[in-house]
Design a protein around this motif. Structure first.
Motif, mmCIF file in Angstrom:
data_model
loop_
_atom_site.group_PDB
_atom_site.id
_atom_site.type_symbol
_atom_site.label_atom_id
_atom_site.label_comp_id
_atom_site.label_asym_id
_atom_site.label_seq_id
_atom_site.Cartn_x
_atom_site.Cartn_y
_atom_site.Cartn_z
ATOM 1 N N LEU A 201 -44.576 -33.718 8.256
ATOM 2 C CA LEU A 201 -43.618 -34.409 7.164
ATOM 3 C C LEU A 201 -42.251 -34.652 7.807
ATOM 4 C CD1 LEU A 201 -44.026 -31.340 4.657
ATOM 5 C CD2 LEU A 201 -45.315 -33.610 4.720
ATOM 6 N N GLN A 202 -42.102 -36.179 7.742
ATOM 7 C CA GLN A 202 -40.979 -36.643 8.323
ATOM 8 C C GLN A 202 -40.057 -37.653 7.384
ATOM 9 O OE1 GLN A 202 -39.615 -36.633 11.649
ATOM 10 N NE2 GLN A 202 -38.179 -37.852 10.594
ATOM 11 N N GLY A 203 -39.074 -37.553 7.146
ATOM 12 C CA GLY A 203 -38.035 -38.347 6.415
ATOM 13 C C GLY A 203 -37.678 -39.683 6.902
ATOM 14 N N LEU A 204 -37.675 -40.524 6.066
ATOM 15 C CA LEU A 204 -37.460 -41.914 6.704
ATOM 16 C C LEU A 204 -35.754 -42.381 6.898
ATOM 17 C CD1 LEU A 204 -40.043 -44.157 4.988
ATOM 18 C CD2 LEU A 204 -39.972 -43.596 7.314
ATOM 19 N N ALA A 205 -35.087 -41.316 5.926
ATOM 20 C CA ALA A 205 -33.663 -41.422 6.291
ATOM 21 C C ALA A 205 -33.122 -40.143 7.015
ATOM 22 C CB ALA A 205 -33.149 -41.341 4.708
ATOM 23 N N ASP A 206 -33.922 -39.739 8.071
ATOM 24 C CA ASP A 206 -33.527 -38.830 9.091
ATOM 25 C C ASP A 206 -32.517 -39.189 9.986
ATOM 26 O OD1 ASP A 206 -33.346 -36.759 10.792
ATOM 27 O OD2 ASP A 206 -35.226 -36.056 10.512
ATOM 28 N N PRO A 207 -31.277 -38.767 9.897
ATOM 29 C CA PRO A 207 -30.269 -39.397 11.120
ATOM 30 C C PRO A 207 -30.189 -38.598 12.298
ATOM 31 C CG PRO A 207 -29.250 -37.756 9.486
ATOM 32 C CD PRO A 207 -30.619 -37.896 8.979
ATOM 33 N N ASP A 208 -31.118 -37.600 12.389
ATOM 34 C CA ASP A 208 -31.030 -36.885 13.731
ATOM 35 C C ASP A 208 -32.530 -36.970 14.325
ATOM 36 O OD1 ASP A 208 -28.730 -35.388 13.094
ATOM 37 O OD2 ASP A 208 -29.664 -34.462 11.689
ATOM 38 N N VAL A 209 -33.457 -37.128 13.683
ATOM 39 C CA VAL A 209 -34.956 -37.419 14.363
ATOM 40 C C VAL A 209 -35.360 -38.647 13.529
ATOM 41 C CG1 VAL A 209 -37.225 -36.166 14.868
ATOM 42 C CG2 VAL A 209 -35.028 -34.646 14.699
ATOM 43 N N PRO A 210 -35.306 -39.571 14.218
ATOM 44 C CA PRO A 210 -36.030 -41.031 13.835
ATOM 45 C C PRO A 210 -37.512 -40.827 13.442
ATOM 46 C CG PRO A 210 -35.566 -41.296 16.086
ATOM 47 C CD PRO A 210 -34.687 -40.159 15.586
ATOM 48 N N HIS A 211 -37.967 -41.486 12.412
ATOM 49 C CA HIS A 211 -39.444 -41.628 11.868
ATOM 50 C C HIS A 211 -40.114 -41.747 13.420
ATOM 51 C CE1 HIS A 211 -38.751 -45.644 10.980
ATOM 52 N NE2 HIS A 211 -39.957 -46.220 11.380
ATOM 53 N N LEU A 230 -44.684 -39.716 5.667
ATOM 54 C CA LEU A 230 -43.234 -40.243 5.713
ATOM 55 C C LEU A 230 -42.697 -40.103 4.131
ATOM 56 C CD1 LEU A 230 -43.861 -43.431 7.956
ATOM 57 C CD2 LEU A 230 -43.078 -41.281 8.622
ATOM 58 N N VAL A 231 -41.515 -39.709 4.365
ATOM 59 C CA VAL A 231 -40.901 -39.289 2.863
ATOM 60 C C VAL A 231 -39.958 -40.216 2.755
ATOM 61 C CG1 VAL A 231 -39.642 -37.725 1.495
ATOM 62 C CG2 VAL A 231 -41.487 -36.915 3.058
ATOM 63 N N PRO A 232 -39.762 -41.314 1.711
ATOM 64 C CA PRO A 232 -38.835 -42.229 1.394
ATOM 65 C C PRO A 232 -37.401 -41.423 1.311
ATOM 66 C CG PRO A 232 -40.535 -42.993 0.564
ATOM 67 C CD PRO A 232 -41.010 -41.516 1.036
ATOM 68 N N ASN A 233 -36.409 -42.098 1.677
ATOM 69 C CA ASN A 233 -35.138 -41.170 1.501
ATOM 70 C C ASN A 233 -35.135 -39.956 1.936
ATOM 71 O OD1 ASN A 233 -34.190 -43.703 0.216
ATOM 72 N ND2 ASN A 233 -35.302 -43.267 -1.817
ATOM 73 N N GLY A 234 -36.057 -39.451 2.493
ATOM 74 C CA GLY A 234 -35.856 -37.883 3.008
ATOM 75 C C GLY A 234 -35.092 -37.824 4.254
ATOM 76 N N SER A 239 -35.145 -30.372 2.206
ATOM 77 C CA SER A 239 -35.224 -29.095 1.356
ATOM 78 C C SER A 239 -34.613 -29.698 0.014
ATOM 79 C CB SER A 239 -33.949 -28.485 1.884
ATOM 80 O OG SER A 239 -34.161 -27.790 3.353
ATOM 81 N N ARG A 240 -35.046 -30.736 -0.314
ATOM 82 C CA ARG A 240 -34.705 -30.908 -1.814
ATOM 83 C C ARG A 240 -35.904 -30.526 -2.591
ATOM 84 N NH1 ARG A 240 -34.795 -37.285 -1.271
ATOM 85 N NH2 ARG A 240 -36.577 -36.534 -0.288
ATOM 86 N N PRO A 241 -35.662 -30.377 -3.888
ATOM 87 C CA PRO A 241 -36.931 -29.674 -4.742
ATOM 88 C C PRO A 241 -38.197 -30.397 -4.353
ATOM 89 C CG PRO A 241 -34.872 -29.898 -5.982
ATOM 90 C CD PRO A 241 -34.505 -30.433 -4.765
ATOM 91 N N GLU A 242 -38.264 -31.840 -4.500
ATOM 92 C CA GLU A 242 -39.252 -32.503 -4.322
ATOM 93 C C GLU A 242 -39.854 -32.528 -3.015
ATOM 94 O OE1 GLU A 242 -35.948 -35.685 -4.164
ATOM 95 O OE2 GLU A 242 -36.452 -33.679 -4.949
ATOM 96 N N ASP A 243 -38.874 -32.118 -1.934
ATOM 97 C CA ASP A 243 -39.657 -31.944 -0.533
ATOM 98 C C ASP A 243 -40.231 -30.585 -0.451
ATOM 99 O OD1 ASP A 243 -38.387 -34.135 0.507
ATOM 100 O OD2 ASP A 243 -36.366 -33.153 0.536
ATOM 101 N N LEU A 244 -39.671 -29.606 -0.990
ATOM 102 C CA LEU A 244 -40.267 -28.280 -1.151
ATOM 103 C C LEU A 244 -41.500 -28.157 -1.785
ATOM 104 C CD1 LEU A 244 -36.905 -26.007 -1.538
ATOM 105 C CD2 LEU A 244 -38.187 -26.616 0.280
#
Length: 260
Positions: A201-211, A230-234, A239-244
Motif C-alpha cells: 500500500l503506497q500513498g501517491l502524496a507521500d513526502p517521505d517515501v516516493p511511490h 497506489l492511494v491517491p492523496n495518500g 492512517s486516515r479512516p479510508e486508509d485503515l
C-alpha cells in the motif's frame, strides 16, 4: 479497537540485555505481526486498528517496540536495522506459533522483508507480507542522497545528524551506526524471493517515501505474487479512516488467498 488493547500493560522479553516491550492478543492463525516505523511505537493508529481487526476476526496479534522506541529500554541512537531485526525475530519466536502475516510500515517493511529472508528455513511461518509505504534500504536510497555537506560533517564529527520531524516535536536523528549497518541489510541490489504473497500500500502524496520506491521494490520481487495499491492523496502514514479501511480489506483478501 478494543478497550483492553489500549489499557493493557506490556509484557517484556529480554534481547541482548535490553527489555523489549510487547503486546500479544491470542487467537487463531494466520496471526498478524505488526512492525512499526522509525521512531514510531506499538500503540499508534494503524497498530490499534490492527488490534481491533484481529479481535473482530478472532486472530492472534503480536506487536512490540524496538529498543529505544516506546516502552522498550535501550538508547534509540544505538539502534540499527540489524539490532531491531534481531529483536523482532526474538519476539516472533517467543510469542507466535504457526503461520503469520507480517504487516510492516515504512522502516517496518524493511524489517519484515529481512525477517522473511531470515525465516525461510522455517517453512510456512511467514504466510504473507503487507507492506505500508515500504522503505527498504532507506538509509542508502532515501537518506544518504539528500545529506548536505554539513550533515555529512556532523556524522563524521558527532556520529549523527538531526533534521526536524513533521510527526514529532523531537528531531529525527540518523547515526553513523545506522547508516553503516543499513549497507549490510540492503535488499534492492538483487532479486528477492519471499516465498509468500506480498501486498504493498503506497500513498501517491507521500513526502517521505516516493511511490517510485515502491515500484523499485516490486521490480525486485519477480518470483512472488505481488499486488501494489497506489492511494491517491495518500500520505506517508496512511492512517486516515479510508486508509485503515483499505488495510482491513487488504488483510481480508490476503487471508482468503492463503487459506484457499
Amino acid at each position: 479497537m478494543t478497550p483492553e488493547t489500549v489499557s493493557v500493560a506490556p509484557t517484556f522479553i529480554e534481547v541482548d540485555g535490553t527489555r523489549i516491550a510487547t503486546l500479544h492478543q491470542p487467537g487463531d492463525n494466520p496471526g498478524l505481526v505488526w512492525l512499526g516505523g522509525y521512531r514510531s511505537d506499538m500503540r499508534g493508529t494503524k497498530a490499534e486498528a490492527l488490534a481491533g481487526y484481529a479481535h473482530e476476526h478472532g486472530l492472534s496479534f503480536t506487536r512490540h517496540d524496538y529498543s529505544g522506541h516506546g516502552e522498550s529500554g535501550g538508547d534509540f541512537n544505538q539502534g540499527t536495522i540489524s539490532r531491531w531485526l534481531d529483536e523482532s525475530l526474538a519476539v516472533f519466536h517467543a510469542l507466535t506459533q504457526g503461520p503469520q502475516i507480517l504487516v510492516g510500515s515504512s522502516m517496518g517493511a524493511w524489517i519484515a522483508l529481512r525477517m522473511a529472508q531470515e525465516l525461510q528455513g522455517e517453512k510456512g511461518r511467514v504466510a504473507g507480507l503487507v507492506l505500508i509505504a515500504p522503505a527498504p534500504d532507506f538509509t542508502s536510497d532515501l537518506v544518504a542522497p539528500k545529506m548536505t555537506v554539513e550533515q555529512k560533517r556532523d556524522v563524521a564529527e558527532k556520529g549523527f545528524f538531526a533534521i526536524p520531524s513533521e510527526y514529532s516535536d523531537q528531531p529525527y536523528t540518523y547515526s553513523r551506526a545506522l547508516l553503516e549497518d543499513g549497507e549490510k541489510n540492503r535488499l534492492l541490489t538483487k532479486p528477492l524471493d519471499t516465498h509468500c504473497p506480498v501486498h504493498i500500500l503506497q500513498g501517491l502524496a507521500d513526502p517521505d517515501v516516493p511511490h517510485t520506491h515502491a515500484l523499485k521494490l516490486v521490480s525486485h520481487l519477480p518470483a512472488d505474487d505481488v499486488t501494489l495499491t497506489l492511494v491517491p492523496n495518500g500520505d506517508h502514514r496512511l492512517s486516515r479512516p479510508e486508509d485503515l479501511a483499505l488495510l482491513a480489506k487488504t488483510l481480508s483478501n490476503m487471508i482468503r488467498q492463503i487459506s484457499a
